[in-house]
Every structure is written in C-alpha cells, then in structure tokens.
Design an enzyme around this catalytic site. Structure first.
Site, PDB file in Angstrom:
ATOM      1  CE1 TYR A  33      -3.900   2.274   0.384  1.00  0.00           C
ATOM      2  CE2 TYR A  33      -2.651   3.233   2.188  1.00  0.00           C
ATOM      3  CZ  TYR A  33      -3.714   3.278   1.305  1.00  0.00           C
ATOM      4  OH  TYR A  33      -4.586   4.350   1.353  1.00  0.00           O
ATOM      5  CE  LYS A  61      -3.598   5.134  -1.892  1.00  0.00           C
ATOM      6  NZ  LYS A  61      -4.658   5.427  -2.865  1.00  0.00           N
TER       7      LYS A  61
END
Ligand code: NAP
Length: 247
Positions: A161, A165
């Site tokens: 994750y 990003k």
C-alpha cells in the site's frame, strides 16, 4: 454551466462522501463503481448517476468513457478515488515477506488503474474549459514522512500500500508536468486517516473530513496550480489543518 464530476469507487467511504459534497456544490455527479447493486444504491441515495466502472478492467473503463462522451460530451472533474489496501497481514508484514502477488493486486488498482482511467477520460477532460484531476493518495506514500524517525509513520513497515501511493504521487507529478500548459490541473489529495472499510474503520477522521480535502482540490480552493500532495496534516501534529505534504 453545470460541471460534470466522475468519482471512481464512490459507492462507499471517502468516495461516497466526495460525491455527496460535490453534489451539494452543484456538480452533476457520476458515481462510478464496479458493483452494479452497490453503485446503483449509492447513486440513488445521492440523486446521482451510476456509471459501471471497474478500474482493473480496460473494457469497463472504455465503456464508462464512451457513456460519458455520449451523455455529456466532456468531463470537468475526475477523482481517482478507488483504492484498496490489500491483504492486511501482507500489508503489515515486513518487506522481506512481501510476495509478487500482493504487490500486483494493490498496484493494479491503486496505480495501473489510475493511469488507465485517466488516459481513457483525458480526451473528455480536454473538452472542458477548465478541468481537474484529483488522485486520492495518502501520506503513507510520502517517503519524507515515512522515513522521519520523529514522525508517527516511522513505525509503518510494509511495501504494497505505501509503495502504491508513492507511485501514485509520481504518477500525479508526471501528469501535472505533461498537462501544465493546458487548462487541466492535476493534483493529489491526502484525506488523512479516516474511518472506512479500508482500515476496519479504525481511522480517527470521518470520511466526510477526508472528502472535504478532495473537494477543496476539486474546486480549486486548494493547490490551485496542482502538482502537489495536499491535505490533512494531523499526523504531523497540526490537527485540523491542511497543507502541502512533502512527496
Ligand atoms: P473504502 O471504503 O474501502 O472504499 C474503497 C472504494 O474503492 C470502494 O468503493 C471500492 O469498491 C472501490 N474499489 C476498489 N477496487 C475497485 C476497482 N477495481 N474498481 C472500482 N472501484 C474499486 O476505502 P476509502 O478509505 O474510502 O478509500 C478511498 C481512497 O482513499 C483510496 O484510494 C484510499 O487509498 C484512500 N485513502 C484512504 C485513507 C483512509 O484512512 N481511509 C487514507 C488515505 C487515503 P467496492 O465497494 O466494490 O469494494
């Protein structure tokens, strides 16, 4: 003229609240979602239009873009909100235990999906007088923040994750550069840590608070020229303040 806004993954969470707030600001809202039942229910509740859109499916993306072109002929605002955290055990696991599959799953949605959706809708965004693209990113993607030993994110160690990003931040910066001489402003939003299904509702902000960051960027009230990660600074110790977050 009524502005047309499409928000991916807006059947719930921060995306739903973004759709709701944009509707209250007079936008014609297109609730894009991969699941027909959930998407239609959200659109009906908001008085919005449902658009089927799975960001990992190129045909679905193309169908959505064709629908918007046929119905509206242009798009004023694209919010790339759809995202997932992946398997939580994997996400919280050490980099040394991360699998190719775990990375692929998260990057497919959070990064490749954003590029595919953006490229499909760019011709429609170019037809607007002044369009905006808001990519919903996160401070966990900020290398500056996560490597600061004095910062709250220093304890976070996991690849899928956060790295997705970080990649999304670069994607944002590159689109902003390509489009800098056009009326299309590209920017990234940090909604802050919001209670949604993504994190088992553990966030300390509401989805509406997160959405208000996106809306400020979508309407040009923040980061007017784009090309930055802008949003909630509460993790940095300045509660209830928004500002530019270092990449
Ligand atoms: P959420 O409640 O889990 O919502 C995620 C949304 O993305 C859902 O509508 C989901 O649809 C949709 N989605 C996932 N994969 C999709 C796909 N392939 N195609 C279309 N839609 C898809 O989580 P959230 O917290 O609101 O997350 C929204 C965005 O905010 C994400 O990009 C997330 O990374 C970002 N963000 C969240 C936080 C936070 O603290 N919550 C902080 C920073 C950034 P389904 O209902 O079909 O699964």
């Amino acid at each position: 003229m009524t502005r047309i806004a499409l928000i991916t993954g807006s059947n719930k969470g921060i995306g739903y609240e973004t759709a709701r707030l944009l509707g209250s600001r007079g936008f014609a809202v297109l609730v894009a979602a991969r699941d027909e039942t959930r998407g239609r229910a959200a659109a009906e509740a908001l008085g919005a239009t449902f658009v089927p859109l799975d960001v990992v499916d190129d045909e679905s993306i193309q169908r959505a873009a064709s629908f918007v072109e046929a119905e509206y002929g242009r798009l004023d605002l694209l919010v790339n909100n759809a995202g997932l955290i992946g398997d939580l055990a994997e996400a919280r696991g050490l980099p040394s235990g991360t699998t190719r599959e775990a990375l692929r799953q998260v990057f497919e949605t959070n990064v490749f999906g954003v590029v595919a959706v953006t490229n499909a809708f760019l011709p429609l965004l170019r037809k607007a007088d002044a369009a905006r693209i808001v990519n919903v990113s996160s401070e966990v993607g900020s290398i500056t923040s996560t490597t600061d030993p004095a910062g709250p994110l220093y304890q976070l160690v996991g690849i899928p994750y956060p790295a997705s990003k970080t990649a999304l931040n670069m994607v944002t910066a590159m689109y902003a550069k390509e489009l800098r001489d056009t009326p299309i402003v590209v920017t990234a939003a940090n909604p802050g840590y919001c209670a949604t299904d993504l994190n088992g509702n553990s966030g300390f902000r509401t989805p509406e608070q997160g959405a208000s960051v996106i809306v400020a960027l979508a309407t040009g009230e923040a980061d007017a020229s784009g090309g930055q990660l802008w949003g909630d600074l509460s993790l940095l110790g300045t509660a209830d303040q928004n500002g530019v977050i270092p990449w």
